[in-house]
Design an enzyme around this catalytic site. Structure first.
Site, mmCIF file in Angstrom:
data_model
loop_
_atom_site.group_PDB
_atom_site.id
_atom_site.type_symbol
_atom_site.label_atom_id
_atom_site.label_comp_id
_atom_site.label_asym_id
_atom_site.label_seq_id
_atom_site.Cartn_x
_atom_site.Cartn_y
_atom_site.Cartn_z
ATOM 1 N N PHE A 11 39.888 32.443 37.101
ATOM 2 C CA PHE A 11 40.493 33.719 37.446
ATOM 3 C C PHE A 11 39.681 34.391 38.562
ATOM 4 O O PHE A 11 38.447 34.319 38.565
ATOM 5 C CB PHE A 11 40.544 34.619 36.205
ATOM 6 C CG PHE A 11 41.410 35.824 36.377
ATOM 7 C CD1 PHE A 11 42.790 35.722 36.305
ATOM 8 C CD2 PHE A 11 40.856 37.067 36.638
ATOM 9 C CE1 PHE A 11 43.611 36.836 36.474
ATOM 10 C CE2 PHE A 11 41.659 38.186 36.817
ATOM 11 C CZ PHE A 11 43.041 38.066 36.735
ATOM 12 N N ASP B 202 34.934 33.009 29.142
ATOM 13 C CA ASP B 202 35.931 34.053 29.335
ATOM 14 C C ASP B 202 37.042 33.797 28.310
ATOM 15 O O ASP B 202 37.718 32.764 28.358
ATOM 16 C CB ASP B 202 36.477 33.993 30.767
ATOM 17 C CG ASP B 202 37.508 35.074 31.058
ATOM 18 O OD1 ASP B 202 38.190 35.517 30.115
ATOM 19 O OD2 ASP B 202 37.644 35.463 32.233
ATOM 20 N N LYS C 138 45.936 41.852 25.970
ATOM 21 C CA LYS C 138 46.882 40.744 25.895
ATOM 22 C C LYS C 138 47.284 40.540 24.435
ATOM 23 O O LYS C 138 48.084 41.298 23.886
ATOM 24 C CB LYS C 138 46.272 39.490 26.514
ATOM 25 C CG LYS C 138 45.856 39.664 27.979
ATOM 26 C CD LYS C 138 45.272 38.396 28.550
ATOM 27 C CE LYS C 138 44.639 38.595 29.919
ATOM 28 N NZ LYS C 138 45.538 39.121 30.942
#
Length: 424
Positions: free
Chosen positions: A148, A225, A251
């Site tokens: 990311f 992560d 999320k």
């Protein structure tokens, strides 16, 4: 949308797929929903008027239906009535208490190692910077080339600040980072390895325990992560020897837009690794107002400034739901949803030239699948206008994010049929 309306809608879609797909898809979706032990939780989430399929729960989870009243009660009572007294009565400990709750419910970690504070970006910086500084004589940071952007950008910034060198892993785009990929690049120069547990594009699920072991064999520290895995994929951070981890809460934990992230710092590193943003909340005595910074010894050392208390409200209800069912049951529903999505892809989308950009092996896949087509940027705009909400990832991918507690198999089918219709 009522259940009756939803059923009528999918019946209409079913009639329109005649001649292109098996009529078994609808009956299979209904059968799976009828057998779903978590189906009763669908009603716990707020409706979104005009939305017929929300397939973006891996980016922003739906709010729980009772959240407005909880926020109102907070404003009316905790803040409005108790005022500043609430800091002493409950808020001072909330970052650590909520961190322990996330650790218990979703991380496989003991208390005292997880804290909620800051954004994902800030916590990544704190832990990366502390890890590199805590590994004198080692001058390389290993990270995946397609990780990311925030992870890559912050790793590059830390490397620039410390004089370290970035070493890039370039794995298979669908399968994701493999143990062999990591073993090939770590060495006695490696200070830190930074990887995502679930790839934000393909959904590939990394082998956390095996990769962590390889990193430790090289004498380096491992930072995971967890943004696309926390709350949907079981993990055992303590048992697997993870050193550091960061994850977001908006999320699969449904904390709301911009809700604060969490950081995990293994007990043995507390007091050894020193995070670089020395704010008053990380001081040994918060209210001493002394002339120099003296860090506290526990997990509170990762805090810097005043925590965002109101932004910690929404996730608490979702953590209760996950705890009630258990993360293993949530994972089973997730696998069922993504397996069904792949089956629907095969029948509805593959004949139209759509590519599957995720692995078919559920054991190596997180909570979303990605499909690819040259026209998907425009298709996504049309879908959003029609009340079907996936998300687009450059250059040509649509992610189908299927949050287990708030998504049904029939909703998944509605979304995939809509993609088919937009293409045809």
């Amino acid at each position: 949308m009522t259940e009756a309306t939803a059923t009528e809608s999918i019946d209409d879609e079913h009639r329109r797929i005649a001649g292109i797909s098996s009529p078994d898809l609808l009956s299979e979706a209904r059968r799976l929903d009828d057998a779903d032990p978590l189906a009763h939780h669908l009603a716990a989430f707020a409706d979104a008027p005009g939305v017929t399929a929300y397939l973006d729960g891996n980016s922003l989870g739906r709010p729980l239906r009772d959240l407005p009243e909880k926020v109102s009660a907070f404003i009316r009572e905790d803040w409005g009535t108790r005022l500043i007294r609430s800091w002493d009565e409950q808020w001072m400990q909330l970052p650590m208490q909520l961190g322990d709750r996330i650790a218990e419910v979703a991380l496989g970690a003991a208390a005292g190692q997880t804290v909620v504070a800051d954004s994902t970006s800030v916590l990544l910086y704190k832990l990366m910077r502390a890890a590199v500084a805590g590994q004198p004589g080692r001058d390389e940071i290993v990270i995946e080339a397609g990780n990311f952007p925030t992870d890559r950008f912050i790793a590059a910034g830390v490397a620039q600040e410390t004089g370290a060198t970035l070493r890039w892993i370039e794995p298979d785009a669908v399968a994701g980072v493999a143990v062999a990929d990591v073993a090939a690049v770590v060495s006695e120069r490696t200070a830190l390895v930074v990887l995502s547990h679930v790839d934000y594009r393909s959904g590939a699920l990394a082998d956390m325990p095996a990769i962590t072991s390889v990193v430790h064999d090289a004498g380096a520290l491992m930072l995971w992560d967890l943004c696309h895995s926390v709350g949907v994929v079981p993990m055992q951070l303590d048992a697997w020897g993870v050193d550091l981890a960061v994850g977001c809460t908006y999320k699969y934990l449904n904390g709301g837009p911009g809700s604060p992230a969490f950081a995990y710092l293994r007990t043995e590193h507390q007091g050894t690794l020193t995070q670089p943003i020395h704010g008053w909340w990380g001081a040994a005595d918060i209210f001493a107002m002394g002339p120099e910074y003296a860090p506290v010894g526990g997990i509170r050392q990762l805090l810097s400034g005043t925590p965002p208390v109101m932004s910690m409200l929404a996730m608490q209800g979702m953590l209760d739901l996950i705890a009630a069912e258990g993360i293993t049951a949530v994972r089973a529903k997730s696998v069922s949803l993504t397996d069904f999505a792949v089956r629907a892809y095969d029948e509805l989308l593959a004949p139209l030239g759509v590519r599957l950009l995720s692995t078919r092996d559920a054991a190596h896949r997180g909570g979303h699948i990605t499909i690819g087509h040259d026209s998907f940027q425009e298709v996504t705009k049309k879908l959003w206008g029609d009340g079907v909400i996936p998300d687009f990832r450059f250059p040509d991918g649509i992610r189908l994010g299927l949050s287990p507690l708030s998504t049904s198999h029939q909703e998944t089918l509605r979304g995939i049929v809509a993609v088919r219709d937009a293409l045809t």
